[in-house]
Design a protein around this motif. Structure first.
Motif, PDB file in Angstrom:
ATOM      1  N   GLU A 184      88.418  21.684  42.402  1.00 39.71           N
ATOM      2  CA  GLU A 184      87.286  20.760  42.555  1.00 39.71           C
ATOM      3  C   GLU A 184      87.371  20.011  43.885  1.00 39.71           C
ATOM      4  O   GLU A 184      86.376  19.887  44.605  1.00 39.71           O
ATOM      5  CB  GLU A 184      87.274  19.783  41.387  1.00 39.71           C
ATOM      6  CG  GLU A 184      85.997  18.978  41.246  1.00 39.71           C
ATOM      7  CD  GLU A 184      85.953  18.168  39.969  1.00 39.71           C
ATOM      8  OE1 GLU A 184      84.834  17.841  39.522  1.00 39.71           O
ATOM      9  OE2 GLU A 184      87.015  17.857  39.404  1.00 39.71           O
ATOM     10  N   ILE A 185      88.576  19.535  44.228  1.00 37.12           N
ATOM     11  CA  ILE A 185      88.772  18.833  45.495  1.00 37.12           C
ATOM     12  C   ILE A 185      88.512  19.768  46.666  1.00 37.12           C
ATOM     13  O   ILE A 185      87.869  19.391  47.663  1.00 37.12           O
ATOM     14  CB  ILE A 185      90.203  18.261  45.577  1.00 37.12           C
ATOM     15  CG1 ILE A 185      90.401  17.143  44.553  1.00 37.12           C
ATOM     16  CG2 ILE A 185      90.513  17.751  46.982  1.00 37.12           C
ATOM     17  CD1 ILE A 185      89.623  15.885  44.823  1.00 37.12           C
ATOM     18  N   ASN A 214      91.702  20.951  38.856  1.00 33.08           N
ATOM     19  CA  ASN A 214      91.420  19.719  39.598  1.00 33.08           C
ATOM     20  C   ASN A 214      91.491  19.948  41.105  1.00 33.08           C
ATOM     21  O   ASN A 214      90.660  19.442  41.870  1.00 33.08           O
ATOM     22  CB  ASN A 214      92.421  18.631  39.195  1.00 33.08           C
ATOM     23  CG  ASN A 214      92.238  18.178  37.755  1.00 33.08           C
ATOM     24  OD1 ASN A 214      91.143  18.259  37.204  1.00 33.08           O
ATOM     25  ND2 ASN A 214      93.306  17.712  37.133  1.00 33.08           N
ATOM     26  N   LEU A 215      92.492  20.705  41.544  1.00 31.00           N
ATOM     27  CA  LEU A 215      92.636  20.993  42.979  1.00 31.00           C
ATOM     28  C   LEU A 215      91.490  21.874  43.476  1.00 31.00           C
ATOM     29  O   LEU A 215      91.075  21.744  44.638  1.00 31.00           O
ATOM     30  CB  LEU A 215      93.983  21.674  43.230  1.00 31.00           C
ATOM     31  CG  LEU A 215      95.202  20.748  43.123  1.00 31.00           C
ATOM     32  CD1 LEU A 215      96.492  21.551  43.061  1.00 31.00           C
ATOM     33  CD2 LEU A 215      95.243  19.780  44.309  1.00 31.00           C
ATOM     34  N   ALA A 272      93.533  11.860  46.517  1.00 28.11           N
ATOM     35  CA  ALA A 272      93.442  12.461  45.181  1.00 28.11           C
ATOM     36  C   ALA A 272      94.194  13.787  45.156  1.00 28.11           C
ATOM     37  O   ALA A 272      94.926  14.081  44.195  1.00 28.11           O
ATOM     38  CB  ALA A 272      91.983  12.679  44.804  1.00 28.11           C
ATOM     39  N   ARG A 273      94.034  14.561  46.216  1.00 26.42           N
ATOM     40  CA  ARG A 273      94.725  15.857  46.274  1.00 26.42           C
ATOM     41  C   ARG A 273      96.248  15.674  46.231  1.00 26.42           C
ATOM     42  O   ARG A 273      96.958  16.423  45.554  1.00 26.42           O
ATOM     43  CB  ARG A 273      94.316  16.608  47.544  1.00 26.42           C
ATOM     44  CG  ARG A 273      94.903  18.011  47.644  1.00 26.42           C
ATOM     45  CD  ARG A 273      94.273  18.785  48.782  1.00 26.42           C
ATOM     46  NE  ARG A 273      94.547  18.160  50.073  1.00 26.42           N
ATOM     47  CZ  ARG A 273      94.002  18.568  51.226  1.00 26.42           C
ATOM     48  NH1 ARG A 273      93.144  19.579  51.229  1.00 26.42           N
ATOM     49  NH2 ARG A 273      94.296  17.972  52.360  1.00 26.42           N
ATOM     50  N   PHE A 299      84.800  20.145  47.268  1.00 30.90           N
ATOM     51  CA  PHE A 299      84.247  18.945  47.906  1.00 30.90           C
ATOM     52  C   PHE A 299      84.539  18.946  49.407  1.00 30.90           C
ATOM     53  O   PHE A 299      83.697  18.537  50.210  1.00 30.90           O
ATOM     54  CB  PHE A 299      84.841  17.675  47.287  1.00 30.90           C
ATOM     55  CG  PHE A 299      84.320  17.354  45.909  1.00 30.90           C
ATOM     56  CD1 PHE A 299      83.064  17.764  45.498  1.00 30.90           C
ATOM     57  CD2 PHE A 299      85.091  16.618  45.011  1.00 30.90           C
ATOM     58  CE1 PHE A 299      82.582  17.461  44.235  1.00 30.90           C
ATOM     59  CE2 PHE A 299      84.623  16.309  43.746  1.00 30.90           C
ATOM     60  CZ  PHE A 299      83.364  16.737  43.357  1.00 30.90           C
ATOM     61  N   SER A 309      84.344  10.508  53.380  1.00 33.82           N
ATOM     62  CA  SER A 309      85.026  11.324  52.371  1.00 33.82           C
ATOM     63  C   SER A 309      85.304  12.750  52.839  1.00 33.82           C
ATOM     64  O   SER A 309      86.113  13.440  52.234  1.00 33.82           O
ATOM     65  CB  SER A 309      84.173  11.391  51.100  1.00 33.82           C
ATOM     66  OG  SER A 309      82.948  12.070  51.371  1.00 33.82           O
ATOM     67  N   TYR A 325      89.269  11.944  48.767  1.00 34.04           N
ATOM     68  CA  TYR A 325      89.683  13.260  48.306  1.00 34.04           C
ATOM     69  C   TYR A 325      91.103  13.634  48.747  1.00 34.04           C
ATOM     70  O   TYR A 325      91.823  14.313  48.014  1.00 34.04           O
ATOM     71  CB  TYR A 325      88.701  14.324  48.794  1.00 34.04           C
ATOM     72  CG  TYR A 325      87.286  14.131  48.300  1.00 34.04           C
ATOM     73  CD1 TYR A 325      87.036  13.657  47.012  1.00 34.04           C
ATOM     74  CD2 TYR A 325      86.191  14.422  49.103  1.00 34.04           C
ATOM     75  CE1 TYR A 325      85.747  13.475  46.547  1.00 34.04           C
ATOM     76  CE2 TYR A 325      84.896  14.250  48.661  1.00 34.04           C
ATOM     77  CZ  TYR A 325      84.674  13.777  47.383  1.00 34.04           C
ATOM     78  OH  TYR A 325      83.403  13.593  46.933  1.00 34.04           O
ATOM     79  N   ASP A 365      83.118  15.062  52.546  1.00 34.81           N
ATOM     80  CA  ASP A 365      82.452  15.877  51.529  1.00 34.81           C
ATOM     81  C   ASP A 365      81.435  16.774  52.236  1.00 34.81           C
ATOM     82  O   ASP A 365      80.400  16.304  52.710  1.00 34.81           O
ATOM     83  CB  ASP A 365      81.753  14.961  50.510  1.00 34.81           C
ATOM     84  CG  ASP A 365      81.232  15.723  49.308  1.00 34.81           C
ATOM     85  OD1 ASP A 365      80.564  16.751  49.492  1.00 34.81           O
ATOM     86  OD2 ASP A 365      81.496  15.273  48.171  1.00 34.81           O
ATOM     87  N   TYR A 411      97.266  14.989  42.645  1.00 38.27           N
ATOM     88  CA  TYR A 411      97.182  16.210  41.834  1.00 38.27           C
ATOM     89  C   TYR A 411      98.373  17.136  42.109  1.00 38.27           C
ATOM     90  O   TYR A 411      98.934  17.733  41.184  1.00 38.27           O
ATOM     91  CB  TYR A 411      95.879  16.963  42.129  1.00 38.27           C
ATOM     92  CG  TYR A 411      94.644  16.382  41.495  1.00 38.27           C
ATOM     93  CD1 TYR A 411      94.645  15.913  40.184  1.00 38.27           C
ATOM     94  CD2 TYR A 411      93.431  16.325  42.202  1.00 38.27           C
ATOM     95  CE1 TYR A 411      93.496  15.392  39.602  1.00 38.27           C
ATOM     96  CE2 TYR A 411      92.279  15.808  41.634  1.00 38.27           C
ATOM     97  CZ  TYR A 411      92.316  15.343  40.338  1.00 38.27           C
ATOM     98  OH  TYR A 411      91.181  14.832  39.757  1.00 38.27           O
ATOM     99  N   MET A 423      89.302  10.283  43.349  1.00 36.06           N
ATOM    100  CA  MET A 423      88.232  11.260  43.573  1.00 36.06           C
ATOM    101  C   MET A 423      86.863  10.618  43.366  1.00 36.06           C
ATOM    102  O   MET A 423      85.932  10.847  44.148  1.00 36.06           O
ATOM    103  CB  MET A 423      88.402  12.442  42.623  1.00 36.06           C
ATOM    104  CG  MET A 423      87.389  13.555  42.826  1.00 36.06           C
ATOM    105  SD  MET A 423      87.508  14.823  41.550  1.00 36.06           S
ATOM    106  CE  MET A 423      86.941  13.932  40.098  1.00 36.06           C
TER     107      MET A 423
END
Length: 722
Positions: free
Chosen positions: A428-429, A425-426, A399-400, A432, A613, A396, A615, A403, A391
């Motif tokens: 937050e992703i 945490n998920l 990272a997902r 983003f 990313s 992302y 984002d 998680y 992350m």
């Protein structure tokens, strides 16, 4: 110091799974017998279970010199008790074979057998314990001590079996099955204190803090007949479950003073001081532990605790040195799970410092060791650590995936506290990636799960996540409520890191509501907290928030200084998202100074990160800034093209429910129309924007729109006068 002895367990020679519980029961009962009177230092069963997992130690009937040497290195114990048991004849009798080993010489010091009936198991162990004490030159236990030993054991055979099976599951990282077995043990014998105490531990591992507190209180209420040391331990753990760390520390201090060679009491004292935010006191205790004789002073857990205590004091050098020393000592002793713990703790520190490549290596190493030991919780934590590093890099999607894998493991083993953490945490992703509704859903699941396990600190974290998603949606009053509730909880519980996160969230709401002074105070306080605890990346983010507030006031030179301070903090880290945000703000200052090429270069770098990313927030901000720069430095055609791009940004932000970004884009578009020969459309656009923003509480947008309209009117009046 007293001689130390570890009761490893007993091999079930009959192979009957229904009798497997006796290995745990015999070990615990014999440990209780040997510890009576305090002449021997018996090692905690948790340490022994860890060692057995690390060494894959299954055969306890015959221990060779090499194995005993490994045990000595890992546990630091002088003596080891092990052996076997078997059922004899049609009228079941139990034969218990007991052996005593010297771990340094490898010699068998004593071997004998005791036989007894199923109904007389306690007497069987008592006789074995008496013979062991005699061979060790330890006096017989007194009548008073015999009473204490008897009350430390279950009086009900079914309760004894369920309690032993629950203990065995708990030590094998299976808290879910342990809980079920221990609940049945409590039902079978409600007055047995240690069943309640161990059930409290299972609840803690599953994340149900209030359930743990209730069971710990029952254990404390039932502990009056236990030995003094056992009674104090039960009381200390009750205070721990109540988060009364100062009282817990008092008890551990008394235990450590009474038994100064008991490393575990000293470590428990240091942990209680750490939890009470008395980090310097914790370090003083750990310094005292380092003066203990070998092998106690070489225990890697001392350095692990030192690293943890040094972190909140901002002493990252000391923390890193401690974690590396802990890893080195754990490797030397063959304690692979402690190696994993040290590597994982070091990885968290490296991530905070932005040294992600080194963190990756440490996390992967820890994960392999957790896998080898069948520690699923450790594996899941390693997955989470890897996800955080991904992350930070802006990857992302990967990272997902990590998680989600960690979430699945935590759900399987019933660790609801960590399930809630993965939902956060998920969320937050999701934010983003521009999925506001997904972020809200995951944050709500996190909050519900934290509420289920009654974790106040967790609820504070989930409310920050909800605040972030609600802010993006433009629901300022609801977002502010979440941040303020989180802030209150964090201050009550002393969670300074999370307090600063809540302050930053509150600051962005106050800014949007037009309260620049309150927003400044909130962001300044967040920055100060991050400085005090030595957390560099969030400190840089707080500095960027301050830069944004300075730009709102048109204090460009001061804003540049704040941005440069943030860049200095980020220079030694890997945080491309924060770097992109800094470049967007810097581009704004360069545009205001007429340095168009430099502004374009910075915003281009931010756009590259956004494209790589996905984002959405960075994408919207960077494209908005790019269009504004082109409008200022371009010709008529370029200005028209920039206006189209701004309109596209506003539409995308609205569709994605990024309300504040949509309002910002509309403000930039209205200003551009006013200055590009289309004043009527620009005025209409900005007046509509004032009304929309005011209705949603975005007074900052109202103030900016009013200022733009006022500046145009002043210029028109000046031209008339001229």
């Amino acid at each position: 110091p007293r001689r130390s002895v570890a009761v490893l367990g007993f091999t079930n020679l009959s192979g009957d799974a229904h009798e497997a519980w006796l290995s745990t029961a015999f070990s615990d009962w014999l440990t209780t017998e040997l510890s009576a009177g305090g002449q021997l230092r018996t090692l905690p069963a948790e340490n022994i279970a860890r060692m057995k997992a690390e060494l894959a130690l299954d055969d306890l009937e015959s221990l060779g010199r090499g194995t005993l040497e490994q045990i000595h290195k890992d546990l630091g114990t002088d003596l080891v008790v092990a052996g076997s048991y078997a059922t004899l004849g049609a009228n079941p009798q139990i034969r218990l074979d007991v052996r005593l080993f010297d771990t340094q010489s490898g010699e068998t010091l004593y071997a004998d057998s005791e036989t007894g009936s199923q109904e007389g198991l306690f007497d069987l162990v008592s006789r074995a314990g008496e013979q062991l004490r005699a061979n060790l030159g330890v006096r017989k236990i007194t009548k008073e001590e015999a009473v204490e030993v008897a009350t430390a054991l279950p009086s009900n055979g079914e309760a004894a079996r369920l309690y032993a099976e629950g203990l065995s599951k708990l030590r094998a990282f299976d808290a879910l099955q342990a809980r079920d077995l221990l609940q049945r043990a409590v039902e079978a014998e409600a007055g047995y204190a240690l069943s309640h105490a161990t059930l409290a531990t299972a609840w803690v591992q599953l994340g149900y803090d209030e359930n743990a507190k209730a069971e710990a209180k029952k254990a404390f209420d039932l502990s009056s007949n236990l030995s003094r040391a056992e009674r104090l331990l039960v009381e200390a753990r009750y205070h721990e479950s109540s988060r009364d760390w100062e009282k817990a520390a008092e008890i551990y201090r008394a235990l450590f003073q009474f038994f100064p060679d008991n490393l575990d009491y000293g470590l428990a004292l240091a942990n209680a001081d750490y939890k009470a935010n008395k980090w310097k006191d914790a370090l003083e205790t750990l310094a005292a532990l380092k003066t203990l004789p070998v092998p106690l002073t070489d225990d890697p857990r001392i350095e692990l605790a030192e690293g943890d205590a040094a972190m909140p004091l901002g002493d990252t050098k000391r923390a890193e040195a401690a974690y590396l020393s802990a890893e080195q000592k754990a490797r030397a002793s063959g304690a692979s799970l402690l190696v994993a713990t040290a590597m994982f703790a070091h990885a968290w520190l490296l991530e905070k410092m932005g040294r992600l490549d080194e963190a990756d290596k440490a996390i992967h190493g820890a994960r392999d060791l957790y896998l080898a030991a069948h520690d699923q919780r450790g594996v899941a934590d390693a997955e989470t650590g890897e996800a955080i590093a991904l992350m930070f890099r802006g990857d992302y999607f990967s990272a997902r995936e990590r998680y989600v894998e960690a979430l699945g493991i935590h759900q399987k083993i019933g660790n609801m506290h960590s399930v809630a953490g993965e939902f956060h945490n998920l969320a937050e992703i999701a934010l983003f990636l521009g999925d506001v509704r997904g972020a809200l859903q995951k944050s709500q699941l996190a909050l519900q799960t934290y509420q289920e396990v009654r974790d106040d600190n967790g609820m504070a974290l989930a409310k920050i996540g909800l605040g972030d998603a609600l802010f993006a949606q433009g629901k300022l009053f609801e977002a502010r409520k979440m941040y303020e509730e989180s802030l209150d909880t964090c201050r009550q519980n002393g969670d300074r890191d999370r307090e600063a996160d809540a302050l930053m969230g509150l600051g962005q709401v106050l800014r949007a509501q037009g309260d620049s002074r309150a927003a400044w105070e909130s962001e300044i306080r967040a920055k100060e907290v991050f400085q005090e605890i030595g957390n560099k990346m969030p400190e840089a983010r707080a500095e960027l928030r301050l830069a944004q507030l300075l730009l709102d006031r048109s204090e460009n030179n001061e804003a540049v200084k704040s941005i440069q301070r943030a860049e200095g903090l980020l220079a030694k880290t890997t945080s491309p998202r924060d770097d992109a945000e800094a470049r967007i703000l810097l581009a704004q200052t360069l545009m205001a100074s007429g340095k168009i090429p430099e502004a374009k270069e910075n915003v281009s770098r931010a756009m590259q990160f956004a494209e790589r990313s996905h984002d959405l927030d960075i994408s919207l901000m960077s494209r908005m800034m790019s269009a504004r720069i082109d409008a200022v430095g371009g010709n008529t055609v370029q200005r028209k093209e920039a206006a189209k791009r701004l309109n596209a940004v506003a539409q995308q932000a609205k569709t994605a429910e990024f309300v504040y970004a949509a309002l910002e884009a509309r403000l930039a578009l209205g200003e551009m129309e006013l200055k590009s020969g289309n004043p009527k459309a620009g005025r209409t656009h900005l007046e509509t924007l004032e009304e929309d923003a005011s209705g949603q509480g975005f007074q900052l947008i109202v103030q900016k729109a009013t200022a733009v309209l006022g500046a145009v009117e002043n210029q028109a009046a000046l031209r008339v006068r001229n």
